[in-house]
Design an enzyme around this catalytic site. Structure first.
Site, PDB file in Angstrom:
ATOM      1  N   ASP A 180       0.865  -7.946  11.835  1.00  0.00           N
ATOM      2  CA  ASP A 180       0.564  -6.987  10.758  1.00  0.00           C
ATOM      3  C   ASP A 180       1.353  -7.373   9.511  1.00  0.00           C
ATOM      4  OD1 ASP A 180      -0.602  -3.773  10.754  1.00  0.00           O
ATOM      5  OD2 ASP A 180       0.678  -4.452   9.109  1.00  0.00           O
ATOM      6  N   GLN A 192       0.826  -1.198   0.000  1.00  0.00           N
ATOM      7  CA  GLN A 192       0.000   0.000   0.000  1.00  0.00           C
ATOM      8  C   GLN A 192       0.871   1.263   0.000  1.00  0.00           C
ATOM      9  OE1 GLN A 192      -2.261  -0.735   3.563  1.00  0.00           O
ATOM     10  NE2 GLN A 192      -0.447  -1.544   4.564  1.00  0.00           N
ATOM     11  N   ASP A 236      -8.027  -5.478  13.681  1.00  0.00           N
ATOM     12  CA  ASP A 236      -7.914  -4.028  13.492  1.00  0.00           C
ATOM     13  C   ASP A 236      -7.221  -3.804  12.156  1.00  0.00           C
ATOM     14  OD1 ASP A 236      -7.640  -1.323  13.807  1.00  0.00           O
ATOM     15  OD2 ASP A 236      -6.057  -1.435  15.317  1.00  0.00           O
ATOM     16  N   GLU A 241      -0.039   0.498  14.218  1.00  0.00           N
ATOM     17  CA  GLU A 241       0.328   1.644  15.072  1.00  0.00           C
ATOM     18  C   GLU A 241       0.742   1.200  16.474  1.00  0.00           C
ATOM     19  OE1 GLU A 241      -2.700   1.197  13.798  1.00  0.00           O
ATOM     20  OE2 GLU A 241      -3.519   3.006  12.863  1.00  0.00           O
ATOM     21  N   ASP A 275       0.758 -12.346   7.446  1.00  0.00           N
ATOM     22  CA  ASP A 275      -0.685 -12.319   7.235  1.00  0.00           C
ATOM     23  C   ASP A 275      -1.393 -12.782   8.512  1.00  0.00           C
ATOM     24  OD1 ASP A 275      -2.928 -12.367   4.998  1.00  0.00           O
ATOM     25  OD2 ASP A 275      -3.197 -14.127   6.285  1.00  0.00           O
ATOM     26  N   ALA A 276      -2.284 -11.969   9.035  1.00  0.00           N
ATOM     27  CA  ALA A 276      -2.933 -12.270  10.317  1.00  0.00           C
ATOM     28  C   ALA A 276      -3.766 -13.541  10.225  1.00  0.00           C
ATOM     29  CB  ALA A 276      -3.808 -11.094  10.744  1.00  0.00           C
TER      30      ALA A 276
END
Lengths: 322, 322, 322, 322
Positions: free
Chosen positions: A116, A41, A166, A96, A148-149
């Site tokens: 994450d 991204q 999240d 974060e 990858d979660a």
């Protein structure tokens, strides 16, 4: 023409974000601190006059310095307090580290795994968003996994007391879409301990956007969990209220006291923090019984939409938000 | 470059409105239907893709077709239902006639006086905003007076069961500033019958703006009325949650049941509308017990601000919102 | 915060138009006077503070009250003055009628046929843009045909002294793309009388945009006409300089005096208007010898682009501008 | 809704700049590289998709990577070529060092003094705008003085062949306003050698803005110098054409050949660069005879404004641009 005043107002650096193709917010921009196209991204950290530093992924705000606590407390604490004694927490996304920060405020917590996908995000947040990342980063109970979660959770043999998703909203091109499927929610259910609680951010929750994906996520969680609740919270840097869905692995006939009487929340907070009111005040900037009541008292239009929602999100029937 | 798509998104007609000098919303514009500089203000009726037709005074949105019911029901119904049997209602401002529309839904109501300063606004709303104005305009119980609401109320010898102030926010240049002074609230108190209820729109009520004027208005009403409550509601076309303040002329030691238990609201609605659930559904698109609970369950940051607020608004100590 | 000033500058109604996907102009909007989706395009007439009333087709400015004369004089007069005595003029597009207005200023002109596809545009311009349309509309020498300019020209058996194409830019979805093909230019050439002059608006002509289509149009006209010139003019409401291409049906070895010495233009104007300096001043707000010199003195970057341009526009090799 | 495309276009980081309070340009923003409030102004270096890196002072673009050569060549070369053999050049402002870069291209030049008020600007340009600053910085003929240009020139005992003022536009709050006064122009005149040439950037020069200050600057220079010319050039990152005024210290009855015949410019360039066409091509990206002709062929509206201009700028009669 008062030139200085006009230039001041008319020459602008602005970040504009959309809620829909026709409607959004604008924010005066102070600085762009970081910009990198990661493998997944476009990652930026900007600074706005209104909300301070903001993490922006693919041009959408994820968290802003001034109001991130509204989001992170709302995401985390209902689940943490509904579970009677959370020790093991799995977090998907949340680069974060602020979601981890909230969970680590509980003494009962022994292990938090945060997973994450994007190292660029995590590193940028550690460098530029210390308010969000520093406390968690320094806590030895936290393990950060860059992966990858969904795969990580599936392959893990651990059970969890609380699972928090999240991750980015379900958009077509996004990597996280599978994290919103019924089959994944079933796997989470299976990995939860008894009394286990699952919560996922659920996209826009305001008048305009709550049907984009929130009602479907609710309906999908509900197809797996015996107890399911949607709740919403104002997070002004998002330009609209935000939605969350909680699923509780308790027999259907068991009561959830926090949903019956919001004074339960204050009592439970007090119990968990040994009645230390200064500690409680410093720990919870947003969350308490009355805030909880506001979050779970849904306006009629959302209740109507939940009632009318029939979609369940599977691999074959994905729902993409705008 | 896909030219059509880019032109579609990049060439825009937009209305931008500010919440603060650094932060606001933008809306794609379909049409400008009306524009006139009246004696008091710049009056426009625009049409946006997101919210339909909107009344704009001095470049600030007053009401939008798609979500005005959230505002007008929130302003009106708590006061109407807290009063046991409202017969006589005085409304200041509210040129859209939609506040009058809500009060006229009650069979008990015998007389509504609406007093707006600006004939240009009232006429434009009657012509271009029939959804808001038509029902009230046709109701013989409504008297419209084009005059200053404060003077009209002061000079009237009537007493009122409910007084609703639905005027522009307190800004320095605005004509309505005196309608936010303690002395005016005292006059309203004096003109109210026993059990009388006063409610005033109170400006921005969200995280960002609730300290602009809402907390001061609350504190000022509280200095006059025995029972005072602030509440808030999401109204997305305003770009932020909105605040309302209610003052009740009942002895201090009397309970206000709607504030204790929100199921009271549903029972009271049922009573007033004879348990006719279809009628109730058509009458209240937004308001009911759970919506009421969401409106009156204030988040912690607002409660903190109310606690810390010391300003009382008088002629000598005006508070101007942004 | 000086609220009035800030609201004034920060709450805006704006029209934004793009030159490229990354760059464009913004204009404060006073009013939208007309809006209709015609069979061919989205037609609007807006009013901006800077440029007065503007015709907008598919969200792109076509002509603005305050500076349309720069565009229409630049399009029309070089061709009209290069031809020794234009009597018969064919105009494609130009629904504002302002191009017709310019040609009708010449006494020699006996017949002007204007052929525009879209009756909605022509009617709206007659109603809302009288400055552009009135004079031509009242002139009996003008015939307005609502039809496809290309077909109309092809099917007509008349010959023309001057042909002016004033149609929308060549975009993929546009109906006018065939009016930019080499084969159509050949037909125009064939329909022109000896000494005949052809001119076409050629899209953006500034530093940023002149390679979008102007150089290709020039190259295509040049492949048909013995004498071809590109020229440009500042038209501020377009957000960038504009380009025009002129093709002259004269043997290659004939001189074009206006291209050698710009004082020729002033002499020729004087001759055509019998040295009547007041009439000349009222007729030509923009065009004269020195303006002509500025328009035909191309900056080096455009000359370089023309030299390097190899594209010729045919049905099989269309060039779409942004 | 194609989400990716819409987010791409609708979520934006943008720099908007005004030409007037009602009209300006917007540019998509890639990055903000530098931001500092200096003693004199707000200094930023941003990067836009359209024009690359841009120096922004008090929110107004000074120079942009992609088109700065248009501005700097237009400012510099007419003066340098009108002077028969410039050896000593004084530059006021011009912290990007790009004006110095242009003057240093001439072998005849022995000494260039550049005097800019703001070290923060000069240092930022050296660090972030090497394309503009590097060549000049490395040239030993250049002396950079951080000081007030007016005072420095007045106090110097040197005489100059060419004086170039490249400072911020005359705005009320700006430090440079005195550099636009008649008395300062007289001092420049006195400090110039015989044949000396003075040139100053003169603010907006397009249709919309040329009367803001350009015509007054022209009139003021003309009140001091025997020969004075205004000329303009398209510089797209400025949002409008730009103006320059040249004053020549030659007896009134002497001819200025470059103003009579633009082929003189090409001949003179050839002479100065020994007919080395590769060198000339690399030296002058924009300037040559035909570009010169375009710059000095003013459109009729500017000529009319110059004719009607009566203002002369003195300490007592300043003219502030928007």
């Amino acid at each position: 023409w008062d030139n200085a005043a006009i230039a001041n107002e008319t020459c602008t650096l602005r970040f504009s974000e959309c809620n829909t193709p026709y409607f959004g917010i604008w924010l005066d921009l102070e600085m762009i601190l970081f910009k990198k196209q990661s493998e997944f991204q476009d990652v930026r950290i900007i600074e706005t006059k209104q909300f301070g530093r903001q993490l922006i992924l693919d041009m959408k705000t994820q968290s802003a310095e001034k109001d991130e606590y509204l989001y992170h407390e709302s995401l985390t604490h209902p689940a943490m307090l509904i579970h009677p004694c959370p020790k093991r927490v799995f977090i998907g996304g949340a680069g974060e580290l602020a979601t981890a920060r909230e969970t680590l405020k509980y003494k009962s917590v022994e292990r938090v795994v945060l997973c994450d996908l994007d190292k660029v995000v995590v590193d940028a947040c550690i460098e530029f968003l210390p308010q969000m990342s520093r406390a968690a980063k320094a806590d030895k109970r936290l393990e950060i996994i860059i992966a990858d979660a969904k795969q990580t959770l599936e392959q893990s043999t651990e059970t969890w007391d609380v699972v928090i998703m999240d991750i980015a909203d379900p958009i077509e091109a996004g990597p996280g879409i599978a994290c919103y499927f019924q089959s994944f929610y079933q796997q989470i259910y299976d990995k939860l301990s008894d009394n286990g609680v699952f919560v996922t951010q659920s996209g826009p929750g305001g008048f305009v956007g709550h049907q984009e994906c929130a009602t479907t996520i609710y309906n999908t969680v509900k197809s797996v969990f015996p107890h399911t609740y949607l709740y919403t919270q104002e997070v002004p840097s998002y330009g609209q209220d935000w939605a969350f869905t909680i699923g509780i692995k308790l027999p259907k006939d068991k009561d959830i006291p926090a949903m019956k009487d919001w004074t339960f929340v204050d009592k439970e907070i007090s119990k968990r923090f040994n009645g230390d009111s200064t500690l409680i005040k410093n720990t919870f900037r947003h969350y308490d019984g009355q805030s909880h009541s506001g979050m779970f008292s849904l306006p009629k239009h959302i209740r109507n939409s939940l009632e009318n929602e029939t979609r369940v999100m599977t691999k074959d029937t994905p729902v993409f938000m705008f």
